[in-house]
Design an enzyme around this catalytic site. Structure first.
Site: not given
Length: 137
Positions: A1-2, A61, A91, A132
């Site tokens: 989501m960066e 996060q 990630c 996550k």
């Protein structure tokens, strides 16, 4: 989501939809306690009760692999006003995985446990700690 879920995007999305929660882009934790301004820059909602203008809670996060530094930064984020902590163990970015963070941690489940436990033990017991992940390495 960066790059995809910054402050303005969270404001826009929560104004037009009814969301239960927003999670910010990750704050990268290496080997230090990050200054307050780092959290406020990535999550300006920290200064307004950790909610978007429409009232959706916003959670910080964290991405990292060292349990003590993750816990200290989790403590700081919650004390600054974050709704809780979300730990990034998913990630897939090569740069993140090279430093043994994000999805690379899926190869060391004991370390994931240590990071999660350290964060859970160090912050307010009423603040949620979520994670996550992804289906595999």
């Amino acid at each position: 989501m960066e790059g995809g879920l910054n402050y303005l995007m969270r404001e826009s999305l929560t104004n037009i939809n009814d969301y239960h929660l927003c999670v910010i882009e990750f704050v990268c934790v290496n080997d230090q306690l990050l200054p307050n301004h780092v959290f406020a820059r990535i999550c300006p909602e920290i200064n307004t009760g950790s909610k978007t203008k429409s009232g959706t809670p916003v959670r910080t996060q964290l991405l990292g692999q060292e349990p003590n530094w993750m816990a200290e930064n989790a403590f700081r984020a919650v004390n600054l006003g974050s709704d809780g902590i979300d730990l990034n163990f998913g990630c897939p970015a090569k740069m993140v995985n090279k430093s043994k963070g994000g999805a690379a941690l899926l190869q060391t489940p004991e370390l994931i446990y240590q990071v999660g436990k350290a964060c859970r033990d160090d912050i307010n017991p009423t603040a949620p700690v979520t994670a996550k992940t992804r289906p595999g390495w």
